[in-house]
Each structure stands twice: as structure tokens, then as C-alpha cells.
Write a protein that holds these residues in place. Sequence first.
Motif, mmCIF file in Angstrom:
data_model
loop_
_atom_site.group_PDB
_atom_site.id
_atom_site.type_symbol
_atom_site.label_atom_id
_atom_site.label_comp_id
_atom_site.label_asym_id
_atom_site.label_seq_id
_atom_site.Cartn_x
_atom_site.Cartn_y
_atom_site.Cartn_z
ATOM 1 N N GLN A 24 38.686 50.068 24.211
ATOM 2 C CA GLN A 24 38.937 49.484 25.517
ATOM 3 C C GLN A 24 37.640 49.242 26.284
ATOM 4 O O GLN A 24 36.869 50.153 26.459
ATOM 5 N N SER A 25 37.458 48.013 26.745
ATOM 6 C CA SER A 25 36.351 47.746 27.651
ATOM 7 C C SER A 25 36.754 48.263 29.026
ATOM 8 O O SER A 25 37.929 48.429 29.299
ATOM 9 N N ALA A 26 35.766 48.496 29.887
ATOM 10 C CA ALA A 26 36.089 49.010 31.221
ATOM 11 C C ALA A 26 36.977 48.016 31.945
ATOM 12 O O ALA A 26 36.753 46.812 31.879
ATOM 13 N N PRO A 27 38.039 48.467 32.608
ATOM 14 C CA PRO A 27 38.940 47.539 33.285
ATOM 15 C C PRO A 27 38.235 46.825 34.433
ATOM 16 O O PRO A 27 37.340 47.384 35.061
ATOM 17 N N PRO A 28 38.591 45.565 34.684
ATOM 18 C CA PRO A 28 37.960 44.820 35.774
ATOM 19 C C PRO A 28 38.256 45.471 37.118
ATOM 20 O O PRO A 28 39.303 46.099 37.289
ATOM 21 N N ILE A 29 37.340 45.322 38.035
ATOM 22 C CA ILE A 29 37.522 45.909 39.367
ATOM 23 C C ILE A 29 38.416 44.994 40.182
ATOM 24 O O ILE A 29 38.214 43.787 40.256
ATOM 25 N N ILE A 30 39.438 45.591 40.795
ATOM 26 C CA ILE A 30 40.343 44.821 41.648
ATOM 27 C C ILE A 30 39.980 45.090 43.098
ATOM 28 O O ILE A 30 39.949 46.231 43.543
ATOM 29 N N THR A 31 39.700 44.080 43.786
ATOM 30 C CA THR A 31 39.233 44.219 45.169
ATOM 31 C C THR A 31 40.383 44.495 46.115
ATOM 32 O O THR A 31 41.549 44.247 45.806
ATOM 33 N N GLY A 32 40.043 45.006 47.293
ATOM 34 C CA GLY A 32 41.048 45.264 48.305
ATOM 35 C C GLY A 32 41.747 43.999 48.739
ATOM 36 O O GLY A 32 42.936 43.991 49.047
ATOM 37 N N GLU A 33 40.998 42.885 48.722
ATOM 38 C CA GLU A 33 41.586 41.603 49.113
ATOM 39 C C GLU A 33 42.693 41.200 48.138
ATOM 40 O O GLU A 33 43.751 40.725 48.530
ATOM 41 N N ALA A 34 42.431 41.447 46.828
ATOM 42 C CA ALA A 34 43.427 41.095 45.816
ATOM 43 C C ALA A 34 44.695 41.916 46.008
ATOM 44 O O ALA A 34 45.804 41.406 45.876
ATOM 45 N N VAL A 35 44.520 43.198 46.324
ATOM 46 C CA VAL A 35 45.681 44.060 46.532
ATOM 47 C C VAL A 35 46.461 43.615 47.757
ATOM 48 O O VAL A 35 47.687 43.592 47.765
ATOM 49 N N SER A 36 45.756 43.242 48.795
ATOM 50 C CA SER A 36 46.428 42.758 50.009
ATOM 51 C C SER A 36 47.246 41.515 49.699
ATOM 52 O O SER A 36 48.368 41.353 50.171
ATOM 53 N N ASN A 37 46.663 40.608 48.899
ATOM 54 C CA ASN A 37 47.396 39.407 48.509
ATOM 55 C C ASN A 37 48.651 39.764 47.735
ATOM 56 O O ASN A 37 49.704 39.167 47.917
ATOM 57 N N TYR A 38 48.524 40.774 46.859
ATOM 58 C CA TYR A 38 49.677 41.217 46.081
ATOM 59 C C TYR A 38 50.766 41.746 47.011
ATOM 60 O O TYR A 38 51.935 41.374 46.902
ATOM 61 N N ASN A 39 50.367 42.624 47.934
ATOM 62 C CA ASN A 39 51.349 43.236 48.834
ATOM 63 C C ASN A 39 52.088 42.191 49.648
ATOM 64 O O ASN A 39 53.289 42.286 49.874
ATOM 65 N N SER A 40 51.357 41.171 50.091
ATOM 66 C CA SER A 40 52.002 40.142 50.911
ATOM 67 C C SER A 40 52.992 39.332 50.080
ATOM 68 O O SER A 40 54.038 38.927 50.560
ATOM 69 N N LYS A 41 52.659 39.129 48.783
ATOM 70 C CA LYS A 41 53.576 38.397 47.908
ATOM 71 C C LYS A 41 54.850 39.189 47.664
ATOM 72 O O LYS A 41 55.934 38.645 47.568
ATOM 73 N N MET A 42 54.689 40.509 47.507
ATOM 74 C CA MET A 42 55.810 41.348 47.106
ATOM 75 C C MET A 42 56.696 41.794 48.258
ATOM 76 O O MET A 42 57.781 42.290 48.038
ATOM 77 N N GLU A 43 56.228 41.604 49.498
ATOM 78 C CA GLU A 43 56.995 42.097 50.656
ATOM 79 C C GLU A 43 58.401 41.526 50.690
ATOM 80 O O GLU A 43 59.353 42.190 51.059
ATOM 81 N N SER A 44 58.532 40.272 50.226
ATOM 82 C CA SER A 44 59.834 39.617 50.327
ATOM 83 C C SER A 44 60.639 39.735 49.036
ATOM 84 O O SER A 44 61.725 39.202 48.943
ATOM 85 N N ILE A 49 47.254 49.603 35.749
ATOM 86 C CA ILE A 49 48.193 50.706 36.009
ATOM 87 C C ILE A 49 47.642 51.624 37.096
ATOM 88 O O ILE A 49 48.365 52.034 38.015
ATOM 89 N N GLU A 50 46.349 51.952 36.998
ATOM 90 C CA GLU A 50 45.758 52.871 37.971
ATOM 91 C C GLU A 50 45.816 52.305 39.385
ATOM 92 O O GLU A 50 46.151 52.993 40.339
ATOM 93 N N THR A 51 45.490 50.997 39.513
ATOM 94 C CA THR A 51 45.536 50.366 40.839
ATOM 95 C C THR A 51 46.962 50.292 41.353
ATOM 96 O O THR A 51 47.230 50.476 42.542
ATOM 97 N N PHE A 52 47.903 50.018 40.452
ATOM 98 C CA PHE A 52 49.314 49.993 40.835
ATOM 99 C C PHE A 52 49.734 51.334 41.425
ATOM 100 O O PHE A 52 50.388 51.389 42.474
ATOM 101 N N LEU A 53 49.334 52.421 40.776
ATOM 102 C CA LEU A 53 49.718 53.760 41.235
ATOM 103 C C LEU A 53 49.058 54.105 42.568
ATOM 104 O O LEU A 53 49.670 54.743 43.432
ATOM 105 N N GLU A 54 47.806 53.678 42.738
ATOM 106 C CA GLU A 54 47.044 54.074 43.927
ATOM 107 C C GLU A 54 47.353 53.225 45.154
ATOM 108 O O GLU A 54 47.283 53.713 46.280
#
Length: 514
Positions: free
Chosen positions: A6-26, A94-99
Motif C-alpha cells: 500500500q502506498s500512503a493514502p492521499p491527504i484529504i483536505t478539510g475543504e473536501a470533507v466539508s464538500n462531502y458533508n454538504s452533499k450528504m446532508e440531504s 476509511i480513516e477519514t470517514f471514521l474521524e
Amino acid sequence: LHTVVQSAPPIITGEAVSNYNSKMESSVKYHIERAKSGRAACKKCKSKIGKGELRIGETRKKPGTDFDMVTWKKTGCFTMGRKLTASTNPPLTIETFLETVLDDPDGVMDDSDVFTKVKEDLEDAADSKKGGKKRAPEDESGGAIGIMGVAKDLYARAKEAAAAEGKPKKKRKKMDDDDGGDDGDAVRDTLVAEMEALSESDREFVTLYAFYNDKTGDGLKSILRWNEQMLAGTKDILVERCIDGNINGRLGTCPTCGQGQVKLKDTGKEVYCNGFYDEDIGARISCFYTDSVENAPRENPWFTEEPSEEVKEEMKSKKKDPNRTKKENAVEESNSAVENLKFDLNNKVGIKAAASELLKICREQNVDLPSEERKALTKVGQLILQNKDKNEKELFKIMVDEFGLKKSTKDVEKVKKVASDGCTVSANGSLFLAFKELGDLYFKGGNNNAGNTYRKVSEVIRKFEFEVTEENAKGLGKGKTKVAGVGKGSADKMYEFASTGTIAKLEEKRIAHE
């Protein structure tokens, strides 16, 4: 070095997570909690989620209504679908999903051990969904993915570095702080340093991983076929089988049933035997053998090139008679004792004396003759009459080849231990063995119906979650306490075994088989 995943997983930025949360709210929301009762079932495996067991809830609007609908999954059954993983760029891990995504209202994952377990459950579920094998368990040093994971990681990075070296380098502007160093050299130095930090056995594993992983699936199957090993499975499983065989030797014949082929479990940590097909009785004989990789029966050498026809014939011969080596040892150990015997086979008195002397040596070498003295003497005498032209050594060898060897006390105890370990309640191990043997003897006697009946009952016993005793045995075959698969006759035999330590019918069949 070119070996592992496994190569090191890509870093997911806070902005990306915010975009995800806004998509999933509905649409869908996720939360984790401990089950408040044992009534709900897992949507994936359909089994009940026990009270206090960790579960992940998916909350979404019921179509056509404003009502929330919650479905539950065990943590070991939950997988992130494509929509979920692709909701961020780069993809959600998975780690970002959990956190950041999974809601934890009760703070159950504040405990680091719980967080680690949930993460591992989700990773195993993801591997299973892809059709791959589960992650290796933690090693003694606390590594999260074990030596197989280390090997995959090193292999992938080495391959990546090799591919990068083959590409033309892009021109770049010279920076003031550029020291002219070679990135490829730095990668190689890092990989070499990581290899040197491994133990000698782990370095051997990694090196073998590189050797076998570079081969095609058909190439791996050819190697396994030359070594008479199981061919089914994903490439990762085939590679692990080859590494195990290369390090430890070919997996041999089962020490419990004596004829089945021992196989490596997909975990890579244990071996098992599920039985063999007995051509003489036209039925499959099941086996319950399991053991650690370290204790597995082995044969050498391990072939990485196709063996000669002569060697193949030798392997087939040994497979037909797995106790051949033990027989040869028994004959060799008895040479001096047999040499001192002088038989006169020209009259009845001489033949009777020869039978008596040979029987003594047969008993010393654990030759599988009837326990009753008269029957054993008759068997030995018959063979002597059929081979009067043979000398003393040749006669004893014929005895060993004809009757074979009984299991040693050590082997018998090992079978008992394996049987006990294989039962849900270890105290039922001896009862399980008794019913299994009874079924096998019925098969050998040509009564397949009775053989199947007692084999099925033995499997029921193996899975009992309670110890069979004099007090509860008879109730297992009738009334409110009746257990599926157990009839009155089988229950009576269980009672007989619990109260006397044996079964009359089993003793009868043993004598008949002798």
C-alpha cells in the motif's frame, strides 16, 4: 528487493470533507453506537446484532415521506459504497470517514482500542467485498498488517521506483537549494534501509514475495501442481501458499484421517483437512483436523521447476501410502531382532512357532493386527503359509506392508486434542470422535445410510454449546429438549458413552472391522 502493497493514502483536505458533508446532508447520514437491545438484525448478513455490540446506522428519508428510516449493519459488514468514497476528491478513506463523517453521539470511539477495532473491521469488509483476503493479523511487534502487508508495500514502492527510473526526466528550473541529488537513489536507499531493519526470516519472506508475485496466475498454479498443493484462490492466496511451501516444505498427508491432503487456510496462519474420498466404499470421509502452520505435516523439497517423471512417481507412491516412511523405519529397527530368528516352515509346529515369534515383533513395532491373540496369530500364520519361500526379514516386511501400523500413543493424543479444540465445548471431543468413528466403520462395512447418519450426528455434537452428560443426553432425542439431527437411538448412545465411556455398538464394529 522488488517486492510488496500500500502506498500512503492521499491527504484529504478539510475543504473536501466539508464538500462531502454538504452533499450528504440531504441524503444519507451515518452514526455508530452500541446496540440497545438484541432485536435488530444486520442488513448485510441478516443475523441479530447482540445487545451492546457495535453497529453502524444509515439514516435516510423514506421515499415519498418526511420520515427518517434507519438501517443497521455490524461494523464487520459495513462497506463504503462508490458514491460515498467518490464524494470527495481525492476519494474518501476509511480513516477519514471514521474521524470526520461518522457521527459518534455516545463517544464510543473515544476509546482508541474501539476506534482501531472498528477501522480494522471496515478494512476487512472492504477487502472481502473486493474478493481479496482479509488483512493479516497484528504481528508480535504490533504491526498493523503483518509481514504480508509489509511485503506488499515494499514491492509496490519498488516497482513504482523502477518504473519512474525508466521514464525520461522532465527538465526543471534549477533552484538555489537544489543539491543535485537523485530522487531515485533516495527511494532505493529508503527501501534498502527498511529491508535491513527486518529480521532475517522477514527478509526471506519479502524476497520470496517478489519472486512469486512476479509470476502469472498460471505460473503459480504450475508450481503448486508440481508440489501437489491446492490450486484454487486469488493470486494473493496462491502467492502465500507458494511462500509457505518454499519456507516450510510441501503440506503433507493429514495426521488425523491418514489420507486427506492438508491445506493452508486463507489466513496463512493455520492448516486444515476436510477429508478424502474413499474409493473402496464409494463415499467421502470427512475430517476435522486443524492446526497451526508450524505444526503441520511437511514434505521436502519444494519444487520451483517441474520435477522429473521418476520423482513424480515417487511422490504419488508416497501419497498412496503416507505411512511408508514409518513402515520402513519399523522394518529397519527390527532387523537385528528378526535376524536372530530361524524358522522351519516345513511343518505345522515350525509354522506355529514362526507365527508366535513374528507376532511378538509385530506387537513391539505397533503393527495393526487384531487385539485378540488367536485372531492375530491366525492372520500372521496365513501370510506365512502364502509366503513360505521368503526369509525372516522378508516375512516381517510383508507383515508391515499388509497390516500397516497403528497410531502411536502420541498420535492418538494429538487426534483427541484436535477433536476437543474443534468442538464448541472441548469436553465433547471424545464423544464427537466416538460417533465419527462409528460412522466411518459403517461406511467401511458398506452401510452408507448408517454411516451418513452417525457422521451428521457427530457434526451436531461438535457444534453443541453445552457439555453432553448423563443428565441431559437422553433428552436430546425427544420431547421439548430434542435437538435437530439427533434421534432417540443416537441420544441413547450419547447417554451410554457419558455413563460408561464407550458405546457397545462401536466396540462391536471395531471387532468386526478387525
